[in-house]
Design an enzyme around this catalytic site. Structure first.
Site, PDB file in Angstrom:
ATOM      1  N   GLN A 149       2.066  -5.979  -3.245  1.00 33.31           N
ATOM      2  CA  GLN A 149       2.512  -6.077  -1.845  1.00 33.31           C
ATOM      3  C   GLN A 149       3.788  -5.245  -1.650  1.00 33.31           C
ATOM      4  O   GLN A 149       3.983  -4.268  -2.350  1.00 33.31           O
ATOM      5  CB  GLN A 149       2.707  -7.548  -1.417  1.00 33.31           C
ATOM      6  CG  GLN A 149       1.408  -8.339  -1.300  1.00 33.31           C
ATOM      7  CD  GLN A 149       0.823  -8.826  -2.600  1.00 33.31           C
ATOM      8  OE1 GLN A 149       1.499  -9.475  -3.388  1.00 33.31           O
ATOM      9  NE2 GLN A 149      -0.421  -8.528  -2.842  1.00 33.31           N
ATOM     10  N   ASP A 193       0.808  -1.230   0.000  1.00 32.73           N
ATOM     11  CA  ASP A 193       0.000   0.000   0.000  1.00 32.73           C
ATOM     12  C   ASP A 193       0.839   1.277   0.000  1.00 32.73           C
ATOM     13  O   ASP A 193       0.418   2.313   0.536  1.00 32.73           O
ATOM     14  CB  ASP A 193      -0.979   0.019   1.194  1.00 32.73           C
ATOM     15  CG  ASP A 193      -1.869  -1.202   1.215  1.00 32.73           C
ATOM     16  OD1 ASP A 193      -2.204  -1.702   0.127  1.00 32.73           O
ATOM     17  OD2 ASP A 193      -2.209  -1.660   2.317  1.00 32.73           O
ATOM     18  N   LYS A 246       1.787   2.207  -5.044  1.00 35.29           N
ATOM     19  CA  LYS A 246       2.348   1.666  -6.298  1.00 35.29           C
ATOM     20  C   LYS A 246       1.417   1.950  -7.478  1.00 35.29           C
ATOM     21  O   LYS A 246       1.866   2.309  -8.557  1.00 35.29           O
ATOM     22  CB  LYS A 246       2.575   0.145  -6.163  1.00 35.29           C
ATOM     23  CG  LYS A 246       3.563  -0.226  -5.078  1.00 35.29           C
ATOM     24  CD  LYS A 246       3.661  -1.735  -4.896  1.00 35.29           C
ATOM     25  CE  LYS A 246       2.421  -2.371  -4.330  1.00 35.29           C
ATOM     26  NZ  LYS A 246       2.078  -1.996  -2.953  1.00 35.29           N
ATOM     27  N   GLY A 257      -4.441  -4.361  -3.894  1.00 32.85           N
ATOM     28  CA  GLY A 257      -5.450  -3.323  -4.119  1.00 32.85           C
ATOM     29  C   GLY A 257      -4.707  -2.059  -4.489  1.00 32.85           C
ATOM     30  O   GLY A 257      -4.094  -1.429  -3.635  1.00 32.85           O
ATOM     31  N   HIS A 258      -4.693  -1.731  -5.775  1.00 31.83           N
ATOM     32  CA  HIS A 258      -3.919  -0.584  -6.258  1.00 31.83           C
ATOM     33  C   HIS A 258      -4.883   0.521  -6.679  1.00 31.83           C
ATOM     34  O   HIS A 258      -5.697   0.336  -7.584  1.00 31.83           O
ATOM     35  CB  HIS A 258      -3.008  -1.011  -7.430  1.00 31.83           C
ATOM     36  CG  HIS A 258      -1.983  -2.027  -7.009  1.00 31.83           C
ATOM     37  ND1 HIS A 258      -1.111  -2.613  -7.879  1.00 31.83           N
ATOM     38  CD2 HIS A 258      -1.685  -2.551  -5.789  1.00 31.83           C
ATOM     39  CE1 HIS A 258      -0.327  -3.457  -7.215  1.00 31.83           C
ATOM     40  NE2 HIS A 258      -0.665  -3.444  -5.952  1.00 31.83           N
TER      41      HIS A 258
HETATM   42  P1  GDP Z   1      -0.774   0.348  -3.502  1.00 30.57           P
HETATM   43  O1  GDP Z   1      -1.358  -0.940  -3.057  1.00 30.57           O
HETATM   44  O2  GDP Z   1       0.689   0.450  -3.253  1.00 30.57           O
HETATM   45  O3  GDP Z   1      -1.127   0.694  -4.927  1.00 30.57           O
HETATM   46  O4  GDP Z   1      -1.445   1.470  -2.591  1.00 30.57           O
HETATM   47  P2  GDP Z   1      -3.006   1.582  -2.208  1.00 30.57           P
HETATM   48  O5  GDP Z   1      -3.736   2.095  -3.383  1.00 30.57           O
HETATM   49  O6  GDP Z   1      -3.483   0.339  -1.570  1.00 30.57           O
HETATM   50  O7  GDP Z   1      -2.928   2.654  -1.055  1.00 30.57           O
HETATM   51  C1  GDP Z   1      -2.412   3.931  -1.246  1.00 30.57           C
HETATM   52  C2  GDP Z   1      -3.514   4.940  -0.901  1.00 30.57           C
HETATM   53  O8  GDP Z   1      -2.925   6.213  -0.753  1.00 30.57           O
HETATM   54  C3  GDP Z   1      -4.568   5.071  -1.975  1.00 30.57           C
HETATM   55  O9  GDP Z   1      -5.786   5.392  -1.377  1.00 30.57           O
HETATM   56  C4  GDP Z   1      -4.034   6.242  -2.812  1.00 30.57           C
HETATM   57  O10 GDP Z   1      -5.084   6.931  -3.484  1.00 30.57           O
HETATM   58  C5  GDP Z   1      -3.437   7.100  -1.743  1.00 30.57           C
HETATM   59  N1  GDP Z   1      -2.264   7.898  -2.143  1.00 30.57           N
HETATM   60  C6  GDP Z   1      -1.271   7.594  -3.024  1.00 30.57           C
HETATM   61  N2  GDP Z   1      -0.316   8.542  -3.020  1.00 30.57           N
HETATM   62  C7  GDP Z   1      -0.723   9.462  -2.108  1.00 30.57           C
HETATM   63  C8  GDP Z   1      -0.124  10.685  -1.628  1.00 30.57           C
HETATM   64  O11 GDP Z   1       0.955  11.104  -2.020  1.00 30.57           O
HETATM   65  N3  GDP Z   1      -0.834  11.363  -0.671  1.00 30.57           N
HETATM   66  C9  GDP Z   1      -2.040  10.928  -0.195  1.00 30.57           C
HETATM   67  N4  GDP Z   1      -2.646  11.651   0.733  1.00 30.57           N
HETATM   68  N5  GDP Z   1      -2.605   9.788  -0.626  1.00 30.57           N
HETATM   69  C10 GDP Z   1      -1.951   9.061  -1.565  1.00 30.57           C
HETATM   70  P1  IMO Z   2      -0.884  -4.177  -2.254  1.00 30.46           P
HETATM   71  O1  IMO Z   2      -0.444  -4.734  -3.584  1.00 30.46           O
HETATM   72  C1  IMO Z   2      -1.024  -4.595   2.076  1.00 30.46           C
HETATM   73  C2  IMO Z   2      -1.030  -8.685   3.673  1.00 30.46           C
HETATM   74  C3  IMO Z   2      -2.289  -9.156   4.392  1.00 30.46           C
HETATM   75  C4  IMO Z   2      -1.678 -10.114   5.381  1.00 30.46           C
HETATM   76  C5  IMO Z   2      -0.543 -10.764   4.580  1.00 30.46           C
HETATM   77  C6  IMO Z   2      -0.900 -12.101   3.951  1.00 30.46           C
HETATM   78  O2  IMO Z   2      -2.185  -3.471  -2.307  1.00 30.46           O
HETATM   79  O3  IMO Z   2       0.210  -3.414  -1.619  1.00 30.46           O
HETATM   80  P2  IMO Z   2      -2.424 -12.791   1.879  1.00 30.46           P
HETATM   81  O4  IMO Z   2      -3.872 -12.533   1.593  1.00 30.46           O
HETATM   82  O5  IMO Z   2      -1.493 -12.252   0.870  1.00 30.46           O
HETATM   83  O6  IMO Z   2      -2.144 -14.218   2.207  1.00 30.46           O
HETATM   84  O7  IMO Z   2      -2.140 -11.981   3.254  1.00 30.46           O
HETATM   85  O8  IMO Z   2      -0.221  -9.847   3.563  1.00 30.46           O
HETATM   86  N1  IMO Z   2      -1.240  -8.163   2.302  1.00 30.46           N
HETATM   87  C7  IMO Z   2      -1.197  -6.876   1.971  1.00 30.46           C
HETATM   88  N2  IMO Z   2      -1.043  -5.776   2.739  1.00 30.46           N
HETATM   89  N3  IMO Z   2      -1.110  -4.476   0.745  1.00 30.46           N
HETATM   90  C8  IMO Z   2      -1.238  -5.567  -0.040  1.00 30.46           C
HETATM   91  O9  IMO Z   2      -1.186  -5.498  -1.390  1.00 30.46           O
HETATM   92  C9  IMO Z   2      -1.329  -6.831   0.568  1.00 30.46           C
HETATM   93  N4  IMO Z   2      -1.481  -8.089   0.110  1.00 30.46           N
HETATM   94  C10 IMO Z   2      -1.405  -8.893   1.175  1.00 30.46           C
HETATM   95  O10 IMO Z   2      -2.938  -8.090   5.022  1.00 30.46           O
HETATM   96  O11 IMO Z   2      -1.093  -9.418   6.446  1.00 30.46           O
HETATM   97 MG    MG Z   3      -2.870  -1.633  -1.816  1.00 31.87          MG
END
Ligand code: GDP
Ligand code: IMO
Ligand code: MG
Length: 424
Positions: A224, A13, A16, A40-41
């Site tokens: 991840q 998270d 990416k 979840g991107h």
């Molecule tokens: P990923 O899994 O690495 O793609 O990240 P996620 O999408 O799960 O989580 C990142 C969250 O932070 C999302 O809700 C994005 O919209 C948000 N986000 C990304 N970059 C920024 C930033 O620079 N500032 C803020 N406030 N939110 C951001």
């Molecule tokens: P993105 O790509 C954050 C965590 C789960 C749990 C562990 C194992 O959005 O960054 P799993 O379902 O993979 O067997 O769970 O890994 N986890 C993540 N945490 N971002 C993710 O993906 C994750 N994918 C798995 O919360 O702790």
């Molecule tokens: Mg994510």
């Protein structure tokens, strides 16, 4: 453009999705190589929000090819939901989205087993996403998996599924005292999926080889983060794949020599969702403040993310394993109202000072982080678009991260929107 791999350096998270969407315009192909529906991107484009679990985050660039590699655990139901969701928003993916015929298929029995295993672990549960990731990778490694190619061959699929479900049901009934699942129901459901996914399936090894031969540029999208890597992360509180740059070759079928550039994404602080050690976690009101300001709730499960300070020990570990060439720091804006900011530079445990990331979960769980404190900037950075406009103290913070980690920061993100990015 050199082939580039983008990976998360923390526990996922890191943002990416947003960064891939920004970088995608400079590449021909965007390829996912590990993980599955656990990812979840999030992309925010104007008023629109997109969350991708399986589809690469480059898909909004309609002139690019997106590839789901063999290293992915492929959930066809989720995939169909994603492409249908995009179609409703007038985004057509046919002709530019490809799924490996070697990817392993996630079935309902994997999700059921995921939940049962978690329940059985009780207090030591991993806190998985419940998407069947661990059990599907387990079947792959134990050579009991069913791959996309087999799913498309209905007769062969029927035999294999029947045998596999019989085996799974022995586990459900005898080991977990739970209900069996019906192979007929799964067969019917998955034959429907097979028809829908068939147009996307191909030999992605050949597709990638041809692309490389034609000098196309590739952006490899990690899911991840390095600390969730099954080998180098906080095992057993990890996911079940290699999330580090090492996962690229085995997960998409290109030589390591084809990866020219590795970018590591880190938040300006740290988060983690699920259980497991987190040395710099901040509990109570201060942690809650970051969670609220950063909107730190899981993109896949909606769970609140645990929040804490930037952990330079962990980041150095992640940088080393993957050979990271440059950093992108996201969510700097979330720290805008902090009077002081902490950076962890070591762990203390049993009189010993750790400067490298320990394998031992006990050390990680019980160590005391050694912090360096730097002043905050108390200014809203979310509207800033150039390095010069950033407050001096924010620049100092970025410089300090660079110095400790030993890698240059190339971009800073100051908000979720596509435009909220600063090149350094
Ligand atoms: P990923 O899994 O690495 O793609 O990240 P996620 O999408 O799960 O989580 C990142 C969250 O932070 C999302 O809700 C994005 O919209 C948000 N986000 C990304 N970059 C920024 C930033 O620079 N500032 C803020 N406030 N939110 C951001
Ligand atoms: P993105 O790509 C954050 C965590 C789960 C749990 C562990 C194992 O959005 O960054 P799993 O379902 O993979 O067997 O769970 O890994 N986890 C993540 N945490 N971002 C993710 O993906 C994750 N994918 C798995 O919360 O702790
Ligand atoms: Mg994510």
């Amino acid at each position: 453009m050199a082939n580039t791999c983008v990976i998360g350096l923390q526990w996922g998270d890191e943002g990416k999705g947003k960064i891939i969407d920004i970088l995608a315009k400079d590449y021909d192909i965007i390829a996912r190589y590990q993980g599955g529906g656990n990812a979840g991107h999030t992309l925010i484009i104007g008023d629109e929000k997109f969350i991708f679990h399986l589809i690469p985050s480059g898909i909004l660039h309609q002139d690019k090819k997106c590839v789901i590699g063999n290293g992915i655990v492929f959930d066809p139901k989720l995939f169909i939901e994603e492409i249908e969701g995009l179609a409703e928003r007038n985004i057509n993916v046919t002709g530019n989205l490809f799924v490996s015929d070697r990817a392993h298929v996630v079935f309902p029995y994997h999700k059921k087993l995921d939940l049962l295993q978690e329940k059985q672990k009780g207090n030591s549960m991993i806190g998985t996403t419940g998407r069947g990731i661990g059990p599907c990778y387990t079947d792959k490694i134990s050579r009991d998996g069913i791959r996309v190619a087999e799913l498309l061959d209905k007769e062969r699929f029927k035999d294999k599924l029947k045998r596999t479900v019989e085996e799974k049901n022995r586990t459900f009934v005898k080991l977990y005292d739970d209900e069996p699942v019906s192979w007929e129901d799964i067969y019917e459901e998955y034959c429907g999926y097979a028809d829908k996914i068939a147009p996307f399936v191909c030999d992605t090894v050949d597709l990638m080889a041809r692309a490389i031969g034609d000098n196309k540029s590739i952006l490899f999208e990690g899911a991840q983060g390095a600390l969730l890597d099954v080998d180098f992360g906080t095992y057993p509180f990890t996911t079940s794949s290699n999330t580090t740059s090492g996962g690229v070759s085995s997960g998409i079928g290109v030589s390591p020599k084809q990866i020219n550039n590795i970018i590591g994404i880190t938040k300006a602080y740290t988060t983690r969702v699920g259980s497991g050690p987190f040395p710099t976690e901040v509990e109570g009101e201060d942690g809650e403040h970051i969670r609220k300001k950063g909107g730190e709730f899981g993109s896949t499960t909606g769970r609140p993310r645990r929040c804490g300070w930037f952990d330079a020990v962990a980041i150095q570990h992640s940088v080393r394993i993957s050979g990271v060439d440059s950093l992108i720091v996201t969510k700097l804006d979330v720290l805008d109202d902090q009077d002081t900011i902490k950076i962890c530079t070591g762990y203390k445990y049993n009189e010993k000072l750790y400067k490298t990331f320990p394998a031992d979960i006990d050390v990680l769980n019980n160590c005391e982080p050694v912090y360096e404190e730097v002043p905050g900037w108390n200014e809203d950075t979310s509207g800033m678009r150039s390095a010069e406009s950033l407050p001096e103290k924010a620049k100092d913070y970025i410089k300090r991260i660079e110095n400790i980690v030993g890698v240059k920061v190339k971009m800073v993100s100051v908000g979720p929107e596509r435009s909220q990015i600063i090149s350094i």
